[in-house]
Design a protein around this motif. Structure first.
Motif, PDB file in Angstrom:
ATOM      1  N   GLN A   1      -9.024  -9.619  -8.037  1.00  0.00           N
ATOM      2  CA  GLN A   1     -10.390  -9.499  -8.561  1.00  0.00           C
ATOM      3  C   GLN A   1     -10.408  -9.058 -10.015  1.00  0.00           C
ATOM      4  OE1 GLN A   1     -12.916 -10.357  -6.569  1.00  0.00           O
ATOM      5  NE2 GLN A   1     -11.565 -10.629  -4.809  1.00  0.00           N
ATOM      6  N   ALA A   2      -9.452  -8.216 -10.412  1.00  0.00           N
ATOM      7  CA  ALA A   2      -9.617  -7.503 -11.684  1.00  0.00           C
ATOM      8  C   ALA A   2      -8.642  -7.917 -12.776  1.00  0.00           C
ATOM      9  CB  ALA A   2      -9.501  -5.989 -11.426  1.00  0.00           C
ATOM     10  N   SER A   3      -7.732  -8.868 -12.489  1.00  0.00           N
ATOM     11  CA  SER A   3      -6.802  -9.281 -13.548  1.00  0.00           C
ATOM     12  C   SER A   3      -7.514 -10.182 -14.543  1.00  0.00           C
ATOM     13  CB  SER A   3      -5.600 -10.028 -12.945  1.00  0.00           C
ATOM     14  OG  SER A   3      -4.850  -9.168 -12.138  1.00  0.00           O
ATOM     15  N   LEU A   4      -6.975 -10.184 -15.762  1.00  0.00           N
ATOM     16  CA  LEU A   4      -7.599 -10.949 -16.830  1.00  0.00           C
ATOM     17  C   LEU A   4      -7.337 -12.454 -16.696  1.00  0.00           C
ATOM     18  CD1 LEU A   4      -9.244 -10.322 -19.345  1.00  0.00           C
ATOM     19  CD2 LEU A   4      -7.112  -9.955 -20.598  1.00  0.00           C
ATOM     20  N   CYS A   5      -6.165 -12.813 -16.187  1.00  0.00           N
ATOM     21  CA  CYS A   5      -5.856 -14.247 -16.081  1.00  0.00           C
ATOM     22  C   CYS A   5      -5.224 -14.557 -14.739  1.00  0.00           C
ATOM     23  CB  CYS A   5      -4.947 -14.701 -17.230  1.00  0.00           C
ATOM     24  SG  CYS A   5      -3.195 -14.373 -16.980  1.00  0.00           S
ATOM     25  N   ALA A   6      -4.809 -15.815 -14.594  1.00  0.00           N
ATOM     26  CA  ALA A   6      -4.312 -16.297 -13.299  1.00  0.00           C
ATOM     27  C   ALA A   6      -2.981 -15.669 -12.885  1.00  0.00           C
ATOM     28  CB  ALA A   6      -4.178 -17.815 -13.330  1.00  0.00           C
ATOM     29  N   LEU A   7      -2.195 -15.161 -13.826  1.00  0.00           N
ATOM     30  CA  LEU A   7      -0.901 -14.609 -13.419  1.00  0.00           C
ATOM     31  C   LEU A   7      -1.105 -13.425 -12.463  1.00  0.00           C
ATOM     32  CD1 LEU A   7       2.143 -14.403 -13.407  1.00  0.00           C
ATOM     33  CD2 LEU A   7       2.072 -13.252 -15.610  1.00  0.00           C
ATOM     34  N   GLY A   8      -1.820 -12.410 -12.918  1.00  0.00           N
ATOM     35  CA  GLY A   8      -2.109 -11.276 -12.039  1.00  0.00           C
ATOM     36  C   GLY A   8      -3.079 -11.655 -10.939  1.00  0.00           C
ATOM     37  N   GLY A   9      -3.996 -12.568 -11.264  1.00  0.00           N
ATOM     38  CA  GLY A   9      -5.038 -12.933 -10.316  1.00  0.00           C
ATOM     39  C   GLY A   9      -4.537 -13.759  -9.150  1.00  0.00           C
ATOM     40  N   MET A  10      -3.413 -14.445  -9.347  1.00  0.00           N
ATOM     41  CA  MET A  10      -2.912 -15.307  -8.284  1.00  0.00           C
ATOM     42  C   MET A  10      -1.557 -14.881  -7.736  1.00  0.00           C
ATOM     43  SD  MET A  10      -4.370 -18.871  -9.805  1.00  0.00           S
ATOM     44  CE  MET A  10      -3.380 -19.847  -8.726  1.00  0.00           C
ATOM     45  N   ALA A  11      -0.870 -13.955  -8.398  1.00  0.00           N
ATOM     46  CA  ALA A  11       0.416 -13.474  -7.856  1.00  0.00           C
ATOM     47  C   ALA A  11       0.258 -12.986  -6.415  1.00  0.00           C
ATOM     48  CB  ALA A  11       1.006 -12.398  -8.754  1.00  0.00           C
ATOM     49  N   PRO A  12      -0.919 -12.455  -6.025  1.00  0.00           N
ATOM     50  CA  PRO A  12      -1.067 -12.075  -4.617  1.00  0.00           C
ATOM     51  C   PRO A  12      -1.093 -13.251  -3.635  1.00  0.00           C
ATOM     52  CG  PRO A  12      -2.638 -10.883  -5.989  1.00  0.00           C
ATOM     53  CD  PRO A  12      -2.036 -11.948  -6.853  1.00  0.00           C
ATOM     54  N   TYR A  13      -1.371 -14.480  -4.114  1.00  0.00           N
ATOM     55  CA  TYR A  13      -1.487 -15.610  -3.182  1.00  0.00           C
ATOM     56  C   TYR A  13      -0.233 -15.816  -2.323  1.00  0.00           C
ATOM     57  CZ  TYR A  13      -5.895 -17.238  -5.347  1.00  0.00           C
ATOM     58  OH  TYR A  13      -7.180 -17.358  -5.808  1.00  0.00           O
ATOM     59  N   PRO A  14       0.949 -15.941  -2.945  1.00  0.00           N
ATOM     60  CA  PRO A  14       2.126 -16.123  -2.091  1.00  0.00           C
ATOM     61  C   PRO A  14       2.320 -14.942  -1.135  1.00  0.00           C
ATOM     62  CG  PRO A  14       2.756 -15.835  -4.414  1.00  0.00           C
ATOM     63  CD  PRO A  14       1.282 -16.060  -4.380  1.00  0.00           C
ATOM     64  N   VAL A  15       2.059 -13.747  -1.618  1.00  0.00           N
ATOM     65  CA  VAL A  15       2.258 -12.555  -0.781  1.00  0.00           C
ATOM     66  C   VAL A  15       1.286 -12.569   0.399  1.00  0.00           C
ATOM     67  CG1 VAL A  15       2.205 -10.038  -0.743  1.00  0.00           C
ATOM     68  CG2 VAL A  15       3.071 -11.239  -2.771  1.00  0.00           C
ATOM     69  N   LYS A  16       0.025 -12.824   0.092  1.00  0.00           N
ATOM     70  CA  LYS A  16      -0.981 -12.810   1.158  1.00  0.00           C
ATOM     71  C   LYS A  16      -0.729 -13.929   2.177  1.00  0.00           C
ATOM     72  CE  LYS A  16      -5.309 -12.321  -0.091  1.00  0.00           C
ATOM     73  NZ  LYS A  16      -6.530 -12.372  -0.934  1.00  0.00           N
ATOM     74  N   SER A  17      -0.246 -15.080   1.691  1.00  0.00           N
ATOM     75  CA  SER A  17       0.017 -16.169   2.636  1.00  0.00           C
ATOM     76  C   SER A  17       1.189 -15.815   3.551  1.00  0.00           C
ATOM     77  CB  SER A  17       0.293 -17.482   1.895  1.00  0.00           C
ATOM     78  OG  SER A  17       1.500 -17.402   1.156  1.00  0.00           O
ATOM     79  N   ILE A  18       2.163 -15.101   3.028  1.00  0.00           N
ATOM     80  CA  ILE A  18       3.302 -14.698   3.862  1.00  0.00           C
ATOM     81  C   ILE A  18       2.855 -13.631   4.864  1.00  0.00           C
ATOM     82  CG2 ILE A  18       5.561 -13.547   3.822  1.00  0.00           C
ATOM     83  CD1 ILE A  18       6.077 -15.174   1.173  1.00  0.00           C
ATOM     84  N   VAL A  19       2.002 -12.709   4.421  1.00  0.00           N
ATOM     85  CA  VAL A  19       1.462 -11.699   5.351  1.00  0.00           C
ATOM     86  C   VAL A  19       0.692 -12.403   6.474  1.00  0.00           C
ATOM     87  CG1 VAL A  19      -0.222  -9.826   5.602  1.00  0.00           C
ATOM     88  CG2 VAL A  19       1.313  -9.871   3.610  1.00  0.00           C
ATOM     89  N   LYS A  20      -0.085 -13.414   6.095  1.00  0.00           N
ATOM     90  CA  LYS A  20      -0.955 -14.076   7.061  1.00  0.00           C
ATOM     91  C   LYS A  20      -0.185 -14.978   8.028  1.00  0.00           C
ATOM     92  CE  LYS A  20      -5.080 -17.034   7.183  1.00  0.00           C
ATOM     93  NZ  LYS A  20      -6.024 -17.776   6.344  1.00  0.00           N
ATOM     94  N   TYR A  21       0.718 -15.795   7.478  1.00  0.00           N
ATOM     95  CA  TYR A  21       1.369 -16.814   8.309  1.00  0.00           C
ATOM     96  C   TYR A  21       2.763 -16.420   8.803  1.00  0.00           C
ATOM     97  CZ  TYR A  21      -2.282 -19.898   6.402  1.00  0.00           C
ATOM     98  OH  TYR A  21      -3.466 -20.475   6.047  1.00  0.00           O
ATOM     99  N   PHE A  22       3.402 -15.516   8.086  1.00  0.00           N
ATOM    100  CA  PHE A  22       4.790 -15.177   8.431  1.00  0.00           C
ATOM    101  C   PHE A  22       4.966 -13.660   8.473  1.00  0.00           C
ATOM    102  CE2 PHE A  22       4.674 -19.147   6.001  1.00  0.00           C
ATOM    103  CZ  PHE A  22       5.287 -20.033   6.884  1.00  0.00           C
ATOM    104  N   GLY A  23       3.922 -12.963   8.969  1.00  0.00           N
ATOM    105  CA  GLY A  23       3.875 -11.501   8.901  1.00  0.00           C
ATOM    106  C   GLY A  23       5.107 -10.806   9.446  1.00  0.00           C
ATOM    107  N   GLU A  24       5.693 -11.377  10.515  1.00  0.00           N
ATOM    108  CA  GLU A  24       6.848 -10.692  11.135  1.00  0.00           C
ATOM    109  C   GLU A  24       8.054 -10.636  10.196  1.00  0.00           C
ATOM    110  OE1 GLU A  24       7.222 -14.997  11.837  1.00  0.00           O
ATOM    111  OE2 GLU A  24       5.553 -13.603  11.902  1.00  0.00           O
TER     112      GLU A  24
END
Lengths: 525, 166
Positions: A487-510
Motif C-alpha cells: 500500500q505504501a511503497s512509492l513504486c512497483a518494486l516495494g509495492g509488488m515484492a510482496p506478490y511472490p511471497v503472498k502467493s507462496i503463503v497462499k498456495y504453498f503455505g506448508e
C-alpha cells in the motif's frame, strides 16, 4: 553450393554456435554459404543449423561440432535424416502454432543487413507515418489497443497523446524546446529475453518504432537505456544506429523530410530499479537511480524536465507493424482489453524453452505443455512464476487461466513483461519467498521506507517462520508487513515484492515452515 | 631545439587520464554514467580519485559523484582479477540448480562473491539475470555468456583461460 543458416544471437553463441560455424567452414569450406541469421527463438534446439532444400529449410539441433561427422554421413547438405533432425523448420509445431507479428522476421534476416530488413517489410510503417499527421499516427496506435509491454500495461496511444499535446519548454543544454523518446531496454526480470531478441536480432525494428514515436509526438531526440548485462545487444545496436544514420533514417532530414531525430544508446550500470521509468530517467540524467514521486508524469515532465515518452522495447517494436498494416489489424488479435499478441518467454525448468508469441487468451497449460513440453527435468511442474521477480507463483490448479492482463490479475498474478519461469516439484518455494525479499532489499533504491526497511524485516520474519519460531505470530506479522509494503511503497518494486511471497503463503503455505535439506531447486544437468 | 616549457602543477597520470576521458563526454547532458563507464573500461575499476576529479569537471559535489558510483552494482572501486566470472542468481537459473553450481564454483575457486582468486586470475561476482533464461543455468565470463552450465563445463572454461585460449 548449399546455403546453411545458423543464428548469431547471444543465446546461440552461449551454447557454442561460433565453434560450430568454425567447424563447418573448416570442413566444408567452398561447398557451403553459411548465413548468420537471427534466431528462431527455439532455444532448446540451439545451436540450430538449417539447410536450404527444395522443400524448405530442414533443421538440426541442438548441435555441437562433434556431431558434424555423423551429420555429413547422413547427407546433411541435402537435408538427410539424422537423430538430431527436426524436419522442416517452418512446420515445427512450436513455430506453426504461434502468431508472430512483432517477431515475424525471426530466423529470416541477418540482424545488421539493411536489405534483409527492407525485404521483410521494414520501414513501410515509417514511410506511412511520414505521410500522416502526428494525431493520425497517435490515433492508429490507440486503435490497435497496444498496452505497454514492459509490465505496467498502460495504453501506449494515450501516453503518446499526452506527449503530443504537451508544450515543451526551451532547454538550454539542447538549445531547443526538445521532447524525448526513451526506450526502456533495462530488461531485468528473470525469465525474460524478448527485448534482447529485438535488439540483437532485428535492431532496425526498434529504431523504426522509435522514429514513428518521434513523428507522432514531435520528439527530436531519443535514448535507448540498455542494461549493462547485454554487451552483445550493445554492440549490435551501436552498429545498427550507425548504419541507419548513414542511410538517412536517423539524424537531420529523415528520408529527405523536414523531420529530424537523433538517437543514442546509454548503458545502464546494473541496478534493477532503473527499469522503473522514473528511476531510469534519473539514471539517464547521470544521477542515482532513485524513484521520483508521480505526478508530474514523465509524459509532461520527464527527462531533463521535458515531455518524454518512456516505452518498453517490445511496445516500440510493435509499432512499425501497427502503422504498416493498420491498428485494426493488430487489434483483431487477442481478447477483451488485451489486444494483439504477447511475446511470452518460456524459461527455467522447461523442456522446450524459448519465445512464444501468441495472441492473448491462450491458457497457461497450453503454453507449458503444448509449447513447452513439460519440465526439463521430466518431473511434475509445481509452480510457475510469471512476470519476473515481482510476479506471483501460480500453482497447477490455476494453469487453465487464460493469459491476458485481467484474467491473470483475477488469480493474483500478472503478465508483466511476459516471462514464465517454471519450477519442478523439487523446488523449495520457501526459499524462493525468502529470495524475493532478499532481491528487493538488494535492489531497493532506498527512497521510501516500506521498501527499504520492509524488505529487510520481511527477510528476517521469513527466516523465523522457516525455523519454526512462533510461526503463527510471525506469519501474521509477515502478512501485515506485506500489506504495508504493497500500500505504501512509492513504486512497483516495494509495492509488488510482496506478490511472490503472498502467493507462496497462499498456495504453498506448508513449504514456508520447513528449512529444506537441499540448498535450492533441483533440475537436471 | 624546443624551449623549456614549465610543467603544469603535478598531477598523477590517473587523474589526468580521467580528466581526458571526461573531456570527451562531458558536453552531453547527463554525462556522468557514460564517463564512469569509460573510466571503468579504461582502468578495470573506478579509482579512488575519480569522485574528486569528476566533481570538478562536472561542477558537482564529491558526495554526488560518490553517491552515483556507490549506487550502481556495475561500478567496482577495487581492481578485479584478470577475468571476471559472473554467476546468475536469478529465478530461472535457480529453477535449474544454479544454487548448487554457485556453491561448487565457489569451492572450486576457493573464494566467495566479490573476491579474487589468490593468483589474481578470476574475480567472482553474482548477477541477476543474463537474459538467457531458456538455457539455464548461465554464467558470464568477461563479455561472453555461457548457457546450460555445469561444474565440468566451468572447469573446462577456466582451464582454457589458463592456457590463454578463452
Amino acid at each position: 553450393m548449399t546455403r546453411l543458416y545458423l543464428s548469431c544471437d547471444s543465446c546461440a553463441l552461449s551454447v557454442g554456435a561460433d565453434e560450430l560455424a568454425q567447424a563447418l567452414t573448416a570442413q566444408l569450406g567452398e561447398q557451403i554459404d553459411l548465413q548468420r541469421t537471427s534466431t528462431r527463438g527455439m532455444f532448446w534446439l540451439e545451436p540450430l543449423l538449417e539447410v536450404d532444400t527444395p522443400q524448405g529449410r530442414v533443421g538440426y539441433g541442438p548441435l555441437t561440432a562433434e556431431d558434424l561427422p555423423s551429420l555429413l554421413a547422413a547427407d546433411l547438405l541435402n537435408g538427410g535424416d539424422h537423430p538430431l533432425c527436426i524436419g522442416l523448420v517452418e512446420q515445427h509445431p512450436y513455430l506453426a502454432r504461434q502468431q508472430r507479428l512483432t517477431f515475424a522476421s525471426l530466423g529470416h534476416n541477418r540482424p545488421l543487413a539493411m536489405e534483409d530488413y527492407a525485404a521483410q517489410g521494414g520501414w513501410s510503417g515509417l514511410q506511412r507515418a511520414l505521410n500522416l499527421s502526428p494525431q493520425q499516427i497517435v490515433d492508429e496506435v490507440k486503435e490497435s489497443g497496444l498496452r505497454g509491454r514492459g509490465g505496467a500495461a498502460f495504453p501506449t496511444g494515450i501516453k503518446w497523446q499526452t506527449v503530443l499535446d504537451a508544450q515543451a519548454p526551451y532547454h538550454r543544454g539542447f538549445d531547443e524546446a526538445v521532447k524525448f523518446i526513451v526506450c526502456n531496454a533495462d530488461e531485468g526480470d528473470s525469465g525474460t529475453f524478448s527485448d534482447r531478441l529485438v535488439m540483437e536480432d532485428n535492431p532496425f525494428q526498434l529504431i523504426e518504432g522509435m522514429l514513428i514515436a518521434a513523428l507522432a509526438t514531435g520528439a527530436t531526440r531519443g535514448y535507448i537505456y540498455l542494461r549493462a548485462e547485454y554487451p552483445h545487444a550493445h554492440r549490435v545496436l551501436q552498429q545498427a544506429i550507425t548504419l541507419a544514420e548513414q542511410q538517412g533514417y536517423l539524424g537531420e532530414a529523415i528520408l529527405g523530410s523536414h523531420h529530424r531525430f537523433h538517437l543514442q544508446v546509454r548503458l545502464a550500470a546494473g541496478a534493477y530499479i532503473c527499469g522503473e521509468e522514473t528511476a531510469l530517467l534519473e539514471s539517464l540524467e547521470g544521477k542515482r537511480g532513485m524513484v521520483r514521486a508521480k505526478p508530474p508524469l514523465p509524459a509532461l515532465e520527464g527527462l531533463f524536465g521535458q515531455p518524454t515518452v518512456v516505452n518498453n522495447v517490445i511496445s516500440l517494436a510493435s509499432v512499425p507493424l501497427i502503422l504498416s498494416k493498420g491498428g485494426a489489424h493488430y487489434r483483431d488479435f487477442g481478447q477483451g482489453r488485451s489486444r494483439g499478441t504477447m511475446p511470452l518467454q518460456l524459461a527455467g525448468n522447461i523442456r522446450q524453452g524459448g519465445l512464444v508469441e501468441v495472441a492473448f487468451g491462450v491458457t497457461l497449460r497450453e503454453i507449458l505443455y503444448d509449447f513447452g513440453g513439460g519440465s526439463a527435468s521430466g518431473r511434475p511442474i509445481k509452480a510457475v512464476q510469471i512476470g519476473g521477480p515481482l510476479g506471483a507463483y501460480i500453482p497447477p490448479a490455476h494453469f487453465d487461466t487464460p493469459l491476458d492482463y485481467e484474467a491473470l490479475a483475477a488469480v493474483g498474478g500478472m503478465v508483466g513483461h511476459g516471462g514464465i519461469v517454471v519450477f519442478d516439484d523439487q523446488a523449495d518455494l520457501g526459499q524462493m519467498a525468502a529470495f524475493a525479499m532478499e532481491f528487493c532489499a538488494l535492489e531497493s533504491c532506498g527512497k521510501c521506507t516500506p521498501c527499504r526497511i520492509g524488505s529487510t524485516r520481511a527477510q528476517e520474519v521469513l527466516a523465523r517462520i522457516r525455523q519454526g519460531e512462533d510461526a503463527e505470530d510471525n506469519l501474521a506479522l509477515l502478512t501485515d508487513l506485506c500489506d504495508t509494503m504493497e500500500q505504501a511503497s512509492l513504486c512497483a518494486l516495494g509495492g509488488m515484492a510482496p506478490y511472490p511471497v503472498k502467493s507462496i503463503v497462499k498456495y504453498f503455505g506448508e513449504e514456508l515452515h520447513s528449512v529444506s535439506q537441499t540448498p535450492s531447486a533441483g533440475g537436471q544437468h | 631545439m624546443a624551449a623549456h616549457i614549465p610543467l603544469a602543477p603535478v598531477e598523477s597520470s590517473t587523474e589526468a587520464r580521467i580528466r581526458t576521458l571526461a573531456g570527451d563526454l562531458k558536453q552531453q547532458p547527463g554525462a556522468l554514467l557514460p564517463i564512469l563507464h569509460a573510466v571503468q573500461d579504461t582502468f578495470g575499476y573506478v579509482p579512488e580519485c575519480t569522485a574528486a576529479v569528476l566533481a570538478t569537471e562536472l561542477a558537482l559535489s564529491r558526495a554526488e559523484v560518490h553517491g552515483v558510483i556507490s549506487f550502481y552494482h556495475h561500478f567496482r572501486t577495487r581492481p578485479a582479477g584478470a577475468h571476471v566470472l559472473h554467476i546468475c542468481r536469478a529465478e530461472a537459473c535457480q529453477s535449474m540448480g544454479s544454487a548448487a553450481l554457485e556453491r561448487d564454483i565457489k569451492q572450486l575457486l576457493n573464494i566467495d562473491y566479490h573476491q579474487t582468486t589468490a593468483d589474481g586470475s578470476v574475480t567472482l561476482e553474482p548477477v541477476y539475470c543474463l537474459g538467457n533464461c531458456a538455457c539455464s543455468p548461465n554464467i558470464r565470463l568477461d563479455d561472453a555468456v555461457h548457457g546450460r552450465m555445469t561444474l565440468a563445463k566451468t572447469e573446462r572454461l577456466l582451464q582454457l583461460l589458463k592456457e590463454g585460449q578463452a
